[in-house]
Design a protein around this motif. Structure first.
Motif, PDB file in Angstrom:
ATOM      1  N   GLY A  60       0.901  -0.992   0.546  1.00 41.26           N
ATOM      2  CA  GLY A  60      -0.153  -0.326   0.060  1.00 41.26           C
ATOM      3  C   GLY A  60       0.704   1.395  -0.066  1.00 41.26           C
ATOM      4  O   GLY A  60       0.787   2.094  -0.746  1.00 41.26           O
ATOM      5  N   ALA A  61       2.222   1.186   1.268  1.00 37.94           N
ATOM      6  CA  ALA A  61       2.689   2.527   0.835  1.00 37.94           C
ATOM      7  C   ALA A  61       2.899   2.461  -0.643  1.00 37.94           C
ATOM      8  O   ALA A  61       3.730   4.241  -0.898  1.00 37.94           O
ATOM      9  CB  ALA A  61       4.182   2.222   1.480  1.00 37.94           C
ATOM     10  N   THR A  62       3.646   1.519  -1.354  1.00 42.21           N
ATOM     11  CA  THR A  62       4.593   1.536  -2.354  1.00 42.21           C
ATOM     12  C   THR A  62       3.429   2.281  -3.545  1.00 42.21           C
ATOM     13  O   THR A  62       4.114   2.997  -4.370  1.00 42.21           O
ATOM     14  CB  THR A  62       4.581  -0.070  -2.911  1.00 42.21           C
ATOM     15  N   VAL A  63       2.179   1.963  -3.228  1.00 38.58           N
ATOM     16  CA  VAL A  63       0.978   2.381  -4.228  1.00 38.58           C
ATOM     17  C   VAL A  63       1.009   3.680  -4.270  1.00 38.58           C
ATOM     18  O   VAL A  63       1.070   4.441  -4.888  1.00 38.58           O
ATOM     19  CB  VAL A  63       0.057   1.649  -4.315  1.00 38.58           C
ATOM     20  N   ALA A  64       1.269   4.354  -2.712  1.00 38.43           N
ATOM     21  CA  ALA A  64       0.708   5.165  -2.397  1.00 38.43           C
ATOM     22  C   ALA A  64       1.662   6.303  -2.965  1.00 38.43           C
ATOM     23  O   ALA A  64       1.358   7.259  -3.508  1.00 38.43           O
ATOM     24  CB  ALA A  64       0.280   5.950  -1.158  1.00 38.43           C
ATOM     25  N   CYS A  75     -10.601   4.703  -1.664  1.00 37.44           N
ATOM     26  CA  CYS A  75     -10.252   2.998  -2.118  1.00 37.44           C
ATOM     27  C   CYS A  75     -10.627   3.063  -0.031  1.00 37.44           C
ATOM     28  O   CYS A  75     -11.365   1.469   0.296  1.00 37.44           O
ATOM     29  CB  CYS A  75      -8.753   3.183  -1.630  1.00 37.44           C
ATOM     30  N   PHE A  76     -10.592   3.914   1.017  1.00 30.09           N
ATOM     31  CA  PHE A  76     -11.524   3.313   2.280  1.00 30.09           C
ATOM     32  C   PHE A  76     -12.902   2.802   1.886  1.00 30.09           C
ATOM     33  O   PHE A  76     -13.046   2.306   2.410  1.00 30.09           O
ATOM     34  CB  PHE A  76     -11.521   4.810   2.982  1.00 30.09           C
ATOM     35  N   LEU A  77     -13.388   3.799   1.089  1.00 33.61           N
ATOM     36  CA  LEU A  77     -15.105   3.475   0.408  1.00 33.61           C
ATOM     37  C   LEU A  77     -15.323   2.710   0.327  1.00 33.61           C
ATOM     38  O   LEU A  77     -16.180   1.695   0.394  1.00 33.61           O
ATOM     39  CB  LEU A  77     -15.547   4.866  -0.320  1.00 33.61           C
ATOM     40  N   PRO A 118      -4.824  -2.509  -4.955  1.00 38.16           N
ATOM     41  CA  PRO A 118      -3.758  -1.102  -5.455  1.00 38.16           C
ATOM     42  C   PRO A 118      -3.756  -0.819  -6.811  1.00 38.16           C
ATOM     43  O   PRO A 118      -3.206  -0.226  -7.231  1.00 38.16           O
ATOM     44  CB  PRO A 118      -2.219  -2.775  -5.429  1.00 38.16           C
ATOM     45  N   LEU A 119      -3.979  -2.399  -7.316  1.00 37.43           N
ATOM     46  CA  LEU A 119      -3.750  -1.636  -9.047  1.00 37.43           C
ATOM     47  C   LEU A 119      -4.812  -0.793 -10.018  1.00 37.43           C
ATOM     48  O   LEU A 119      -4.966  -0.050 -10.519  1.00 37.43           O
ATOM     49  CB  LEU A 119      -3.505  -3.349  -9.702  1.00 37.43           C
ATOM     50  N   PHE A 120      -6.506  -1.058  -9.298  1.00 36.06           N
ATOM     51  CA  PHE A 120      -7.042  -0.450  -9.887  1.00 36.06           C
ATOM     52  C   PHE A 120      -6.948   1.439  -9.194  1.00 36.06           C
ATOM     53  O   PHE A 120      -7.180   2.127 -10.311  1.00 36.06           O
ATOM     54  CB  PHE A 120      -8.710  -1.094  -8.279  1.00 36.06           C
ATOM     55  N   ILE A 121      -6.486   1.382  -8.107  1.00 37.09           N
ATOM     56  CA  ILE A 121      -5.827   2.763  -7.689  1.00 37.09           C
ATOM     57  C   ILE A 121      -4.797   3.156  -8.230  1.00 37.09           C
ATOM     58  O   ILE A 121      -5.407   4.534  -8.636  1.00 37.09           O
ATOM     59  CB  ILE A 121      -6.273   2.960  -5.828  1.00 37.09           C
ATOM     60  N   PHE A 122      -3.863   2.857  -8.993  1.00 39.24           N
ATOM     61  CA  PHE A 122      -3.187   2.949  -9.161  1.00 39.24           C
ATOM     62  C   PHE A 122      -3.946   3.783 -11.045  1.00 39.24           C
ATOM     63  O   PHE A 122      -3.288   4.687 -11.174  1.00 39.24           O
ATOM     64  CB  PHE A 122      -2.310   2.617  -9.960  1.00 39.24           C
TER      65      PHE A 122
END
Length: 393
Positions: free
Chosen positions: A13-17, A381-383, A322-326
């Motif tokens: 998660g940190a990497t994606v962020a 992502c939270f939702l 991860p992939l979706f939000i990226f």
């Protein structure tokens, strides 16, 4: 420790962020130094983000591969090829998205090859495409070969890549002009479909430089296998005596290997410079060593010391999709770029009218915009997490 290893989710998660943060500044002209890629040779904190993500892909494989082996070859090939095609296809569509662009005050189609300029077109490769290809070939290696052979083949790939660069490059084989991979990309992909961000046709996610990135995923997989064994090395050397304290033995092993890889990468970099844009073998070893140090530290705090706080929860949310939000972080700005607010776009208006007016040097406004965009992605992502929606590829 738990079998799930919350620390690995936080790492991913940190990497994606960080990928979202460095890819979405308010202005590319106003960046703090750590948020810039190295101009050519060298390695900044930003240059760690992509290899860390590939490493995390390998970590996840370590938990999935046993099930694929049990299911058999047919399921393995169907799963891997489907996932490879989907990730590659999404990356290609993202490069083309939103299929329209403003030109001379009107919306026009984005052509595969620009009819007005045959040297310009839709880029074929990119971050997701490299992830897809590296994942595919790494999966094949670890599925069919024993771990000792996987290590040997990975070392051979890095050595062969070095020899190819040195042999077929120009008088300065590791320079932008001398690197041999560009000629292959031009022949296979065509100039119209290459990245032009360096001022000349050159793709930092090109075909040839994808070869060493496969090793990055493999090393992530081997690390995941080692972590799952909780410090026992019996899976690799059956005659070894198990440690009486497997968790601390595992962490010691991670840190020792991490330091060795960092130093080996730096030493190799004297002859084969550390370089993200051509993904040199020294860069693979150096960044993998730093990834091991990061994961080892996270395991110590999160799994052993049981540190769970707002920061770990913040990154864990990104790790769930991860992939979706990226993909969304790349697609959303391009889509909003079609919307006009006067003579600007919604996100550009937010930067110029809000973030850029924050007191301080212009870099402050630029990073505030990036943080605001990151917060928007986190909220999405939270939702999704609250509703139990996890979009897998």
């Amino acid at each position: 420790m738990n079998n799930r290893y919350h620390s690995l989710d936080v790492f991913r998660g940190a990497t994606v962020a960080l990928m979202i943060l460095v890819n979405n500044p308010g202005s590319w002209s106003h960046l703090f130094s750590p948020l810039k890629h190295a101009d050519w040779h060298g390695c900044t904190p930003t240059d760690l983000v992509f290899p860390f993500f590939l490493f995390a892909v390998g970590n996840a494989m370590a938990f999935v591969m046993p099930r694929l082996r049990e299911a058999g070859d047919m399921v393995f090939w169907r799963k891997v090829l489907k996932r490879t095609a989907l990730i590659f296809g999404i990356g290609l569509l993202l490069n083309w998205w939103p299929f329209l662009q403003w030109r001379e005050g009107e919306l026009v189609m984005k052509h595969w090859v620009n009819p007005a300029d045959p040297s310009s077109g839709i880029r074929i490769l990119g971050v997701l495409q490299r992830i897809a290809l590296a994942y595919c070939f790494a999966s094949i290696l670890v599925y069919y070969l024993k771990e000792k052979w996987v290590i040997g083949v990975s070392g051979l790939i890095l050595l062969v890549y070095w020899v190819l660069c040195a042999t077929f490059g120009g008088s300065d084989p590791y320079s932008l002009a001398g690197w041999f991979g560009t000629a292959i990309d031009k022949q296979v992909l065509g100039v119209a479909h290459l990245y032009k961000g360096e001022g000349v046709p050159f793709d930092p996610e090109g075909l040839v430089s994808t070869l060493p990135s496969i090793v990055q995923v493999v090393l992530g997989y081997l690390t995941g296998r080692y972590i799952r064994a909780q410090g026992s090395v019996e899976w690799l050397w059956p005659k070894s005596r198990p440690s009486a304290e497997p968790i601390y033995s595992m962490l010691s092993g991670l840190f020792v290997v991490a330091v060795l890889l960092v130093l080996l990468g730096l030493f190799w970099g004297l002859a084969f410079p550390i370089n993200k844009k051509i993904w040199t073998s020294s860069y693979v070893l150096h960044t993998t060593g730093l990834a091991l140090l990061t994961i080892g530290t996270m395991i110590w705090f999160i799994e052993i010391r049981d540190v769970r706080n707002g920061l770990t929860r913040f990154f864990d949310v990104f790790g769930k999709n991860p992939l979706f939000i990226f993909v969304l972080s790349g697609a959303l700005p391009r889509l909003l770029g079609l919307v006009r607010v006067g003579d600007t776009t919604p996100l550009r208006w937010f930067y110029t009218e809000v973030c850029a007016k924050i007191p301080g040097p212009p870099e402050v406004g630029s990073i505030c915009y990036a943080l605001a965009f990151l917060a928007l992605c986190w909220a999405i992502c939270f939702l999704l997490d609250r509703k139990g929606i996890y979009i897998k590829v």
